[in-house]
Design a protein around this motif. Structure first.
Motif, PDB file in Angstrom:
ATOM      1  N   GLN A 128      35.329  35.616  60.944  1.00  9.32           N
ATOM      2  CA  GLN A 128      35.602  34.239  60.540  1.00  9.32           C
ATOM      3  C   GLN A 128      34.992  33.928  59.180  1.00  9.32           C
ATOM      4  OE1 GLN A 128      34.102  32.082  63.958  1.00  9.32           O
ATOM      5  NE2 GLN A 128      36.120  32.020  64.948  1.00  9.32           N
ATOM      6  N   SER A 129      33.810  34.490  58.919  1.00 10.40           N
ATOM      7  CA  SER A 129      33.172  34.297  57.623  1.00 10.40           C
ATOM      8  C   SER A 129      33.980  34.952  56.508  1.00 10.40           C
ATOM      9  CB  SER A 129      31.752  34.871  57.653  1.00 10.40           C
ATOM     10  OG  SER A 129      31.121  34.734  56.403  1.00 10.40           O
ATOM     11  N   VAL A 130      34.468  36.170  56.765  1.00 12.58           N
ATOM     12  CA  VAL A 130      35.303  36.866  55.789  1.00 12.58           C
ATOM     13  C   VAL A 130      36.566  36.061  55.502  1.00 12.58           C
ATOM     14  CG1 VAL A 130      36.751  38.918  55.442  1.00 12.58           C
ATOM     15  CG2 VAL A 130      34.412  39.172  56.282  1.00 12.58           C
ATOM     16  N   CYS A 131      37.225  35.593  56.563  1.00 11.20           N
ATOM     17  CA  CYS A 131      38.465  34.828  56.386  1.00 11.20           C
ATOM     18  C   CYS A 131      38.218  33.538  55.617  1.00 11.20           C
ATOM     19  CB  CYS A 131      39.082  34.518  57.753  1.00 11.20           C
ATOM     20  SG  CYS A 131      39.775  35.968  58.593  1.00 11.20           S
ATOM     21  N   ALA A 132      37.087  32.899  55.893  1.00 10.15           N
ATOM     22  CA  ALA A 132      36.768  31.657  55.193  1.00 10.15           C
ATOM     23  C   ALA A 132      36.601  31.894  53.695  1.00 10.15           C
ATOM     24  CB  ALA A 132      35.505  31.040  55.785  1.00 10.15           C
ATOM     25  N   GLU A 133      35.974  33.010  53.337  1.00  9.73           N
ATOM     26  CA  GLU A 133      35.785  33.306  51.915  1.00  9.73           C
ATOM     27  C   GLU A 133      37.111  33.639  51.247  1.00  9.73           C
ATOM     28  OE1 GLU A 133      34.655  33.517  48.321  1.00  9.73           O
ATOM     29  OE2 GLU A 133      33.243  32.882  49.878  1.00  9.73           O
ATOM     30  N   PHE A 134      37.980  34.390  51.929  1.00 12.38           N
ATOM     31  CA  PHE A 134      39.312  34.619  51.370  1.00 12.38           C
ATOM     32  C   PHE A 134      40.045  33.294  51.158  1.00 12.38           C
ATOM     33  CE2 PHE A 134      39.337  39.182  52.861  1.00 12.38           C
ATOM     34  CZ  PHE A 134      39.696  39.744  51.647  1.00 12.38           C
ATOM     35  N   GLU A 135      39.972  32.408  52.150  1.00 14.50           N
ATOM     36  CA  GLU A 135      40.657  31.125  52.043  1.00 14.50           C
ATOM     37  C   GLU A 135      40.096  30.288  50.896  1.00 14.50           C
ATOM     38  OE1 GLU A 135      43.301  29.883  53.351  1.00 14.50           O
ATOM     39  OE2 GLU A 135      43.715  31.582  54.665  1.00 14.50           O
ATOM     40  N   ALA A 136      38.810  30.430  50.633  1.00 14.73           N
ATOM     41  CA  ALA A 136      38.210  29.698  49.521  1.00 14.73           C
ATOM     42  C   ALA A 136      38.763  30.162  48.171  1.00 14.73           C
ATOM     43  CB  ALA A 136      36.688  29.855  49.551  1.00 14.73           C
ATOM     44  N   GLN A 137      39.321  31.380  48.139  1.00 13.32           N
ATOM     45  CA  GLN A 137      39.895  31.921  46.910  1.00 13.32           C
ATOM     46  C   GLN A 137      41.389  31.627  46.774  1.00 13.32           C
ATOM     47  OE1 GLN A 137      38.290  36.015  45.881  1.00 13.32           O
ATOM     48  NE2 GLN A 137      37.557  35.928  47.988  1.00 13.32           N
ATOM     49  N   ARG A 138      41.967  30.962  47.763  1.00  7.88           N
ATOM     50  CA  ARG A 138      43.407  30.697  47.767  1.00  7.88           C
ATOM     51  C   ARG A 138      43.818  29.853  46.556  1.00  7.88           C
ATOM     52  NH1 ARG A 138      47.609  30.794  51.356  1.00  7.88           N
ATOM     53  NH2 ARG A 138      46.294  31.378  53.151  1.00  7.88           N
ATOM     54  N   THR A 139      44.987  30.153  46.025  1.00 11.64           N
ATOM     55  CA  THR A 139      45.602  29.378  44.943  1.00 11.64           C
ATOM     56  C   THR A 139      46.924  28.811  45.456  1.00 11.64           C
ATOM     57  OG1 THR A 139      47.029  31.082  43.985  1.00 11.64           O
ATOM     58  CG2 THR A 139      44.674  31.178  43.401  1.00 11.64           C
ATOM     59  N   PRO A 140      47.607  27.982  44.664  1.00 12.86           N
ATOM     60  CA  PRO A 140      48.924  27.497  45.101  1.00 12.86           C
ATOM     61  C   PRO A 140      49.926  28.624  45.373  1.00 12.86           C
ATOM     62  CG  PRO A 140      48.094  26.127  43.335  1.00 12.86           C
ATOM     63  CD  PRO A 140      47.152  27.281  43.452  1.00 12.86           C
ATOM     64  N   LEU A 141      49.708  29.807  44.793  1.00 12.68           N
ATOM     65  CA  LEU A 141      50.619  30.940  45.006  1.00 12.68           C
ATOM     66  C   LEU A 141      50.257  31.754  46.239  1.00 12.68           C
ATOM     67  CD1 LEU A 141      51.008  32.199  41.325  1.00 12.68           C
ATOM     68  CD2 LEU A 141      52.621  30.834  42.656  1.00 12.68           C
ATOM     69  N   GLY A 142      49.066  31.540  46.799  1.00 13.62           N
ATOM     70  CA  GLY A 142      48.615  32.314  47.940  1.00 13.62           C
ATOM     71  C   GLY A 142      47.227  32.878  47.692  1.00 13.62           C
ATOM     72  N   ILE A 143      46.785  33.759  48.571  1.00 13.55           N
ATOM     73  CA  ILE A 143      45.487  34.418  48.403  1.00 13.55           C
ATOM     74  C   ILE A 143      45.658  35.563  47.413  1.00 13.55           C
ATOM     75  CG2 ILE A 143      43.600  35.625  49.546  1.00 13.55           C
ATOM     76  CD1 ILE A 143      44.421  34.263  52.144  1.00 13.55           C
ATOM     77  N   PRO A 144      44.902  35.567  46.318  1.00 11.58           N
ATOM     78  CA  PRO A 144      45.125  36.578  45.281  1.00 11.58           C
ATOM     79  C   PRO A 144      44.450  37.917  45.590  1.00 11.58           C
ATOM     80  CG  PRO A 144      43.358  35.108  44.623  1.00 11.58           C
ATOM     81  CD  PRO A 144      43.866  34.589  45.947  1.00 11.58           C
ATOM     82  N   LEU A 145      45.015  38.965  45.019  1.00  5.83           N
ATOM     83  CA  LEU A 145      44.397  40.281  45.018  1.00  5.83           C
ATOM     84  C   LEU A 145      44.614  40.849  43.629  1.00  5.83           C
ATOM     85  CD1 LEU A 145      42.847  42.220  46.841  1.00  5.83           C
ATOM     86  CD2 LEU A 145      45.021  43.350  47.373  1.00  5.83           C
ATOM     87  N   THR A 146      43.505  41.058  42.904  1.00  3.34           N
ATOM     88  CA  THR A 146      43.547  41.370  41.477  1.00  3.34           C
ATOM     89  C   THR A 146      43.448  42.863  41.217  1.00  3.34           C
ATOM     90  OG1 THR A 146      42.542  39.239  40.946  1.00  3.34           O
ATOM     91  CG2 THR A 146      42.377  40.973  39.271  1.00  3.34           C
ATOM     92  N   TYR A 147      44.259  43.324  40.262  1.00  2.00           N
ATOM     93  CA  TYR A 147      44.188  44.695  39.763  1.00  2.00           C
ATOM     94  C   TYR A 147      43.934  44.647  38.266  1.00  2.00           C
ATOM     95  CZ  TYR A 147      46.191  46.412  44.146  1.00  2.00           C
ATOM     96  OH  TYR A 147      46.410  46.711  45.467  1.00  2.00           O
ATOM     97  N   GLU A 148      42.833  45.268  37.836  1.00  3.40           N
ATOM     98  CA  GLU A 148      42.558  45.462  36.420  1.00  3.40           C
ATOM     99  C   GLU A 148      43.047  46.859  36.055  1.00  3.40           C
ATOM    100  OE1 GLU A 148      41.471  43.174  34.483  1.00  3.40           O
ATOM    101  OE2 GLU A 148      40.592  41.700  35.853  1.00  3.40           O
ATOM    102  N   LEU A 149      43.935  46.953  35.083  1.00  5.52           N
ATOM    103  CA  LEU A 149      44.647  48.198  34.814  1.00  5.52           C
ATOM    104  C   LEU A 149      44.346  48.732  33.423  1.00  5.52           C
ATOM    105  CD1 LEU A 149      48.049  46.992  36.240  1.00  5.52           C
ATOM    106  CD2 LEU A 149      46.527  48.641  37.333  1.00  5.52           C
ATOM    107  N   ALA A 150      44.178  50.046  33.350  1.00  3.47           N
ATOM    108  CA  ALA A 150      44.087  50.740  32.060  1.00  3.47           C
ATOM    109  C   ALA A 150      45.343  51.574  31.879  1.00  3.47           C
ATOM    110  CB  ALA A 150      42.856  51.636  32.011  1.00  3.47           C
TER     111      ALA A 150
END
Length: 260
Positions: free
Chosen positions: A225-247
């Protein structure tokens, strides 16, 4: 050093789901194809070919070349739709089964983060002929930061790989004897409706296995529940983001016929 057996098993288990789940991976492969140099090539090597996203594009750009598609997961190679004129090779990027100076171009999309980068690049240098090119995309530090942040609320175990920064990638190129012709950094973000679909997507591309210092026990209800709450805190209008930094890197082995 990443424990490669665990990584191989993870990708093998994901092989039948990978092509459907790997939207970003396909986008990266397509863009990397657009960065390939207009050269004549007799032998092209796709290192970490997975299920073969790049095969048709490589064949279209180098129609007369011997195309070798290499991956260390037999199941991924089995899911690779074979072309009549390409060879599939089960191989570890740290020990390619090719003679010195055999290859005119190496292509590698989102695989090298699973390797000892310096060792893999030295092996690529070995099999490239002098003057030949290598084009690759890999992920950098900051990738999957949302997963790191969410799980940091419950433990200190690793839940993602310890990705290198851009300076370390550039240094590894130099250590391997490769000359960088072009290095670029970009960011891509995927969005998910909920936490379970985000984590399932990561599992479906084989990337959820973390061989170094992973959590062994499952999360209890309160921790989840703690993990889910932190993911939800990162939510944007597009959804929960998952970032890739690419070289994005285009490099070559110096010698006769240097590019440019």
């Amino acid at each position: 050093m990443i424990e490669l057996t665990a990584v191989r098993h993870s990708f093998s288990r994901a092989a039948d789901r990978y092509a459907a789940a790997a939207r970003l991976q396909r986008q990266v492969s397509d863009r990397l194809l657009d960065m390939l140099p207009p050269i004549a090539a007799e032998c092209v090597l796709d290192v970490g070919c997975g299920t073969g996203f790049a095969s048709a594009g490589l064949r279209g750009r180098y129609p007369d070349a011997l195309l070798l598609s290499a991956d260390f997961s037999p199941a991924m190679l089995g899911a690779h739709a074979p072309m009549s004129d390409n060879g599939r090779v089960c191989a570890d990027a740290h020990a390619l089964p090719l003679r010195d100076g055999r290859v005119d171009l190496i292509f590698s999309s989102l695989m090298l983060q699973w390797c000892d980068l310096s060792r893999a690049l030295r092996e690529c240098h070995r099999v490239l002929r002098p003057g030949a090119a290598m084009c690759f995309a890999t992920v950098l530090d900051g990738t999957l930061r949302e997963i790191d942040k969410a799980f940091a609320t419950v433990d200190r175990h690793r839940h993602t790989l310890p990705f290198l920064d851009e300076a370390a990638v550039t240094a590894a190129l130099g250590d391997a004897g490769l000359v960088a012709q072009h290095v670029e950094r970009s960011r891509q973000v995927e969005y998910f409706d909920d936490v379970r679909s985000l984590l399932q997507s990561n599992r479906d591309i084989g990337a959820s296995r973390v061989p170094l210092h992973p959590r062994r026990a499952t999360l209890g209800r309160a921790a989840w529940q703690s993990v889910c709450a932190e993911f939800e805190a990162q939510r944007t209008p597009l959804g929960i983001p998952l970032t890739y930094e690419l070289a994005w890197v285009v490099a070559y082995r110096p010698g006769q016929g240097d590019p440019g």
